[in-house]
Design a protein around this motif. Structure first.
Motif, mmCIF file in Angstrom:
data_model
loop_
_atom_site.group_PDB
_atom_site.id
_atom_site.type_symbol
_atom_site.label_atom_id
_atom_site.label_comp_id
_atom_site.label_asym_id
_atom_site.label_seq_id
_atom_site.Cartn_x
_atom_site.Cartn_y
_atom_site.Cartn_z
ATOM 1 N N LEU A 88 -19.489 12.194 46.558
ATOM 2 C CA LEU A 88 -19.245 11.258 45.456
ATOM 3 C C LEU A 88 -18.255 11.887 44.490
ATOM 4 C CD1 LEU A 88 -20.023 8.487 44.181
ATOM 5 C CD2 LEU A 88 -21.558 9.786 42.692
ATOM 6 N N SER A 89 -17.135 11.205 44.283
ATOM 7 C CA SER A 89 -16.123 11.670 43.351
ATOM 8 C C SER A 89 -16.016 10.702 42.188
ATOM 9 C CB SER A 89 -14.759 11.773 44.046
ATOM 10 O OG SER A 89 -14.290 10.466 44.389
ATOM 11 N N VAL A 90 -15.364 11.122 41.128
ATOM 12 C CA VAL A 90 -15.127 10.229 40.000
ATOM 13 C C VAL A 90 -14.271 9.044 40.428
ATOM 14 C CG1 VAL A 90 -13.955 10.047 37.759
ATOM 15 C CG2 VAL A 90 -15.507 11.960 38.218
ATOM 16 N N ARG A 91 -13.357 9.270 41.357
ATOM 17 C CA ARG A 91 -12.559 8.156 41.878
ATOM 18 C C ARG A 91 -13.461 7.099 42.516
ATOM 19 N NH1 ARG A 91 -9.709 7.404 47.094
ATOM 20 N NH2 ARG A 91 -8.157 5.768 46.786
ATOM 21 N N ASP A 92 -14.441 7.541 43.300
ATOM 22 C CA ASP A 92 -15.397 6.607 43.892
ATOM 23 C C ASP A 92 -16.123 5.829 42.798
ATOM 24 O OD1 ASP A 92 -14.805 7.639 46.443
ATOM 25 O OD2 ASP A 92 -16.425 9.114 46.311
ATOM 26 N N MET A 93 -16.570 6.550 41.768
ATOM 27 C CA MET A 93 -17.336 5.918 40.696
ATOM 28 C C MET A 93 -16.505 4.877 39.954
ATOM 29 S SD MET A 93 -19.171 9.342 39.278
ATOM 30 C CE MET A 93 -19.266 8.584 37.679
ATOM 31 N N ASP A 94 -15.265 5.195 39.692
ATOM 32 C CA ASP A 94 -14.379 4.235 39.018
ATOM 33 C C ASP A 94 -14.254 2.955 39.841
ATOM 34 O OD1 ASP A 94 -13.928 5.939 36.913
ATOM 35 O OD2 ASP A 94 -12.016 6.692 37.658
ATOM 36 N N TYR A 95 -14.122 3.134 41.128
ATOM 37 C CA TYR A 95 -14.005 1.977 42.029
ATOM 38 C C TYR A 95 -15.258 1.106 41.953
ATOM 39 C CZ TYR A 95 -14.081 -0.469 46.549
ATOM 40 O OH TYR A 95 -14.183 -1.411 47.533
ATOM 41 N N TYR A 96 -16.427 1.737 42.072
ATOM 42 C CA TYR A 96 -17.678 0.972 42.041
ATOM 43 C C TYR A 96 -17.864 0.272 40.699
ATOM 44 C CZ TYR A 96 -18.963 3.635 46.227
ATOM 45 O OH TYR A 96 -18.987 4.186 47.487
ATOM 46 N N ARG A 97 -17.532 0.964 39.625
ATOM 47 C CA ARG A 97 -17.723 0.393 38.292
ATOM 48 C C ARG A 97 -16.825 -0.827 38.087
ATOM 49 N NH1 ARG A 97 -18.107 3.957 32.833
ATOM 50 N NH2 ARG A 97 -18.862 5.384 34.412
ATOM 51 N N GLU A 98 -15.570 -0.703 38.484
ATOM 52 C CA GLU A 98 -14.639 -1.825 38.309
ATOM 53 C C GLU A 98 -15.034 -3.015 39.186
ATOM 54 O OE1 GLU A 98 -10.687 -0.460 38.993
ATOM 55 O OE2 GLU A 98 -10.746 1.017 37.361
ATOM 56 N N MET A 99 -15.466 -2.732 40.393
ATOM 57 C CA MET A 99 -15.885 -3.809 41.281
ATOM 58 C C MET A 99 -17.102 -4.532 40.711
ATOM 59 S SD MET A 99 -14.015 -4.117 44.115
ATOM 60 C CE MET A 99 -15.054 -4.605 45.471
ATOM 61 N N ARG A 100 -18.060 -3.778 40.212
ATOM 62 C CA ARG A 100 -19.269 -4.394 39.674
ATOM 63 C C ARG A 100 -18.968 -5.221 38.431
ATOM 64 N NH1 ARG A 100 -24.191 -1.327 36.592
ATOM 65 N NH2 ARG A 100 -25.624 -3.110 36.434
ATOM 66 N N ALA A 101 -18.112 -4.716 37.552
ATOM 67 C CA ALA A 101 -17.804 -5.424 36.305
ATOM 68 C C ALA A 101 -17.078 -6.738 36.559
ATOM 69 C CB ALA A 101 -16.970 -4.530 35.387
ATOM 70 N N GLY A 102 -16.261 -6.784 37.602
ATOM 71 C CA GLY A 102 -15.568 -8.020 37.938
ATOM 72 C C GLY A 102 -14.675 -8.540 36.830
ATOM 73 N N GLY A 103 -14.081 -7.634 36.062
ATOM 74 C CA GLY A 103 -13.176 -8.032 34.994
ATOM 75 C C GLY A 103 -13.846 -8.262 33.657
ATOM 76 N N LEU A 104 -15.171 -8.184 33.592
ATOM 77 C CA LEU A 104 -15.873 -8.366 32.321
ATOM 78 C C LEU A 104 -15.758 -7.117 31.458
ATOM 79 C CD1 LEU A 104 -19.234 -9.995 33.512
ATOM 80 C CD2 LEU A 104 -17.296 -11.157 32.430
ATOM 81 N N ASN A 105 -15.823 -7.303 30.162
ATOM 82 C CA ASN A 105 -15.904 -6.175 29.232
ATOM 83 C C ASN A 105 -17.365 -5.774 29.104
ATOM 84 O OD1 ASN A 105 -15.880 -4.320 27.193
ATOM 85 N ND2 ASN A 105 -14.750 -5.594 25.726
ATOM 86 N N VAL A 106 -17.721 -4.646 29.697
ATOM 87 C CA VAL A 106 -19.122 -4.215 29.730
ATOM 88 C C VAL A 106 -19.357 -2.962 28.890
ATOM 89 C CG1 VAL A 106 -19.576 -5.245 31.988
ATOM 90 C CG2 VAL A 106 -18.636 -2.936 31.856
ATOM 91 N N ASP A 107 -18.417 -2.624 28.023
ATOM 92 C CA ASP A 107 -18.473 -1.370 27.288
ATOM 93 C C ASP A 107 -19.721 -1.239 26.416
ATOM 94 O OD1 ASP A 107 -16.096 -0.650 28.426
ATOM 95 O OD2 ASP A 107 -14.859 -1.143 26.678
ATOM 96 N N THR A 108 -20.263 -2.351 25.947
ATOM 97 C CA THR A 108 -21.426 -2.299 25.062
ATOM 98 C C THR A 108 -22.623 -3.042 25.657
ATOM 99 O OG1 THR A 108 -20.660 -4.264 23.857
ATOM 100 C CG2 THR A 108 -19.964 -2.107 23.014
ATOM 101 N N ASP A 109 -22.645 -3.196 26.968
ATOM 102 C CA ASP A 109 -23.677 -3.986 27.627
ATOM 103 C C ASP A 109 -24.725 -3.071 28.262
ATOM 104 O OD1 ASP A 109 -25.221 -5.677 29.120
ATOM 105 O OD2 ASP A 109 -23.585 -6.547 30.286
ATOM 106 N N PRO A 110 -25.935 -2.971 27.684
ATOM 107 C CA PRO A 110 -26.956 -2.086 28.252
ATOM 108 C C PRO A 110 -27.542 -2.591 29.562
ATOM 109 C CG PRO A 110 -27.853 -3.283 26.377
ATOM 110 C CD PRO A 110 -26.377 -3.589 26.421
ATOM 111 N N THR A 111 -27.277 -3.845 29.931
ATOM 112 C CA THR A 111 -27.719 -4.316 31.248
ATOM 113 C C THR A 111 -26.755 -3.863 32.334
ATOM 114 O OG1 THR A 111 -26.558 -6.455 31.216
ATOM 115 C CG2 THR A 111 -28.713 -6.352 30.144
ATOM 116 N N PHE A 112 -25.653 -3.262 31.930
ATOM 117 C CA PHE A 112 -24.684 -2.662 32.847
ATOM 118 C C PHE A 112 -24.737 -1.141 32.737
ATOM 119 C CE2 PHE A 112 -20.564 -1.043 34.131
ATOM 120 C CZ PHE A 112 -20.174 -1.854 35.190
ATOM 121 N N ALA A 113 -24.814 -0.646 31.513
ATOM 122 C CA ALA A 113 -24.726 0.786 31.229
ATOM 123 C C ALA A 113 -25.856 1.193 30.289
ATOM 124 C CB ALA A 113 -23.369 1.114 30.610
ATOM 125 N N PRO A 114 -26.988 1.675 30.804
ATOM 126 C CA PRO A 114 -28.120 2.007 29.937
ATOM 127 C C PRO A 114 -27.795 2.990 28.816
ATOM 128 C CG PRO A 114 -28.814 1.973 32.218
ATOM 129 C CD PRO A 114 -27.318 1.821 32.234
#
Length: 313
Positions: free
Chosen positions: A204-230
């Motif tokens: 698992l690399s940070v590159r992998d994590m960035d990919y998963y995070r962007e795919m999951r967000a689907g273009g939404l702004n999730v910076d302050t969303d605890p249902t995305f990022a506890p």
């Protein structure tokens, strides 16, 4: 960069090499179908079967819009203290009822608890908050169906979902009795700590994590969303007793430490274990690596203790 040749022992290197033979380093550059096919093949190859005395049944949870497939594991020597709701890893893109089938069966055997594995909706077909909504719906179903305490557990992406549900339900009439998070991705701050030190860690690399995070967000702004990022939640009080187990050679290691520190600072019970020389995904190495085996025993013990309402730490 850490010297992984010194940190990681021969058994875990053999596990890494075997994993990479199915799921190569450049997998995030492949199509979703190819990623899923190779991941499923890998999980099947590592499947250890069921322990004696454990059976499983497939069914589903009905929601107003769709069905959520689940698999329920039962032991011949059951305990009614709690039921375990397990959400699997796979970056929100991969996995399902088969990928963590034997893990759930062994948790059932080691605790006596019924284990409910949740086949939540995956990205990219369903972006955030679909997976979270399914995990929450499964928790509410388990509370209503079993009439006994529910303990949340999950690994990687599933650890994220378990924590999200804990935050959302802590003031419910029947909140979770505990949560056991296994190398969870809790969306800590990139560019520092383990995210920097282990940016190119095996499996698992940070590159992998960035990919998963962007795919999951689907273009939404999730910076302050605890249902995305506890970890972006402003309130950590009233969370259930928490055990977080991370791998030393994993960008996500600091997420577990920071999360437990915040739960403890808010007056809760939290314990963090950072497993020396282990890598992300090491659950599949529990039968081939002594370090991974010991960690899995710690995980099962934590689930058993918290499910009984005990806090031995």
């Amino acid at each position: 960069m850490p010297d992984y040749r010194k940190l990681i022992d021969a058994e875990i290197w053999a596990f890494i090499d075997r994993t990479n033979s199915f799921y190569p380093v450049d997998a995030v550059d492949r199509t979703i179908e190819e990623q899923r096919r190779t991941y499923d093949e890998m999980c099947k190859a590592f499947h250890a079967g069921y322990p004696a005395g454990v059976s499983a049944q497939d069914t589903s949870i009905e929601t107003s819009t769709h069905k959520i497939p689940i698999r329920i594991y039962r032991s011949e020597e059951p305990s009614d203290d709690a039921v375990v709701l397990y959400t699997h890893g796979g970056g929100f893109i991969l996995g399902g009822l088969e990928s963590h089938d034997d893990v759930c069966a062994e948790i059932c055997k080691g605790t006596g608890f019924e284990v409910v594995s949740v086949d939540y909706r995956l990205v990219p077909e369903f972006t955030h908050p679909a997976a979270y909504e399914d995990a929450l719906a499964a928790f509410e179903w388990a509370v209503a169906t079993y009439g006994r305490p529910v303990l949340l557990a999950g690994d990687s992406a599933g650890g994220n979902l378990a924590a999200c549900v804990s935050h959302a339900t802590r003031q419910a009439e029947h909140p979770p009795i505990g949560q056991v998070l296994i190398y969870p991705g809790l969306c800590g701050q990139l560019g520092r700590g383990s995210y920097l030190e282990h940016a190119d860690a095996p499996l698992l690399s940070v590159r992998d994590m960035d990919y998963y995070r962007e795919m999951r967000a689907g273009g939404l702004n999730v910076d302050t969303d605890p249902t995305f990022a506890p970890l972006v939640d402003e309130e950590f009080a009233r969370l259930p007793p928490t055990v977080v187990i991370t791998a030393e050679c994993d960008p996500l290691a600091d997420d577990g430490q920071i999360y437990c520190e915040r739960v403890s600072a808010a007056g809760g019970k939290a314990r963090w274990f950072n497993e020396a020389g282990l890598v992300h995904g090491y659950l599949r190495a529990r039968h081939s690596s002594e370090r991974a085996s010991q960690s899995f025993s710690r995980i099962v013990g934590a689930i058993r203790d918290l499910g009984r309402g005990e806090w031995p730490y």
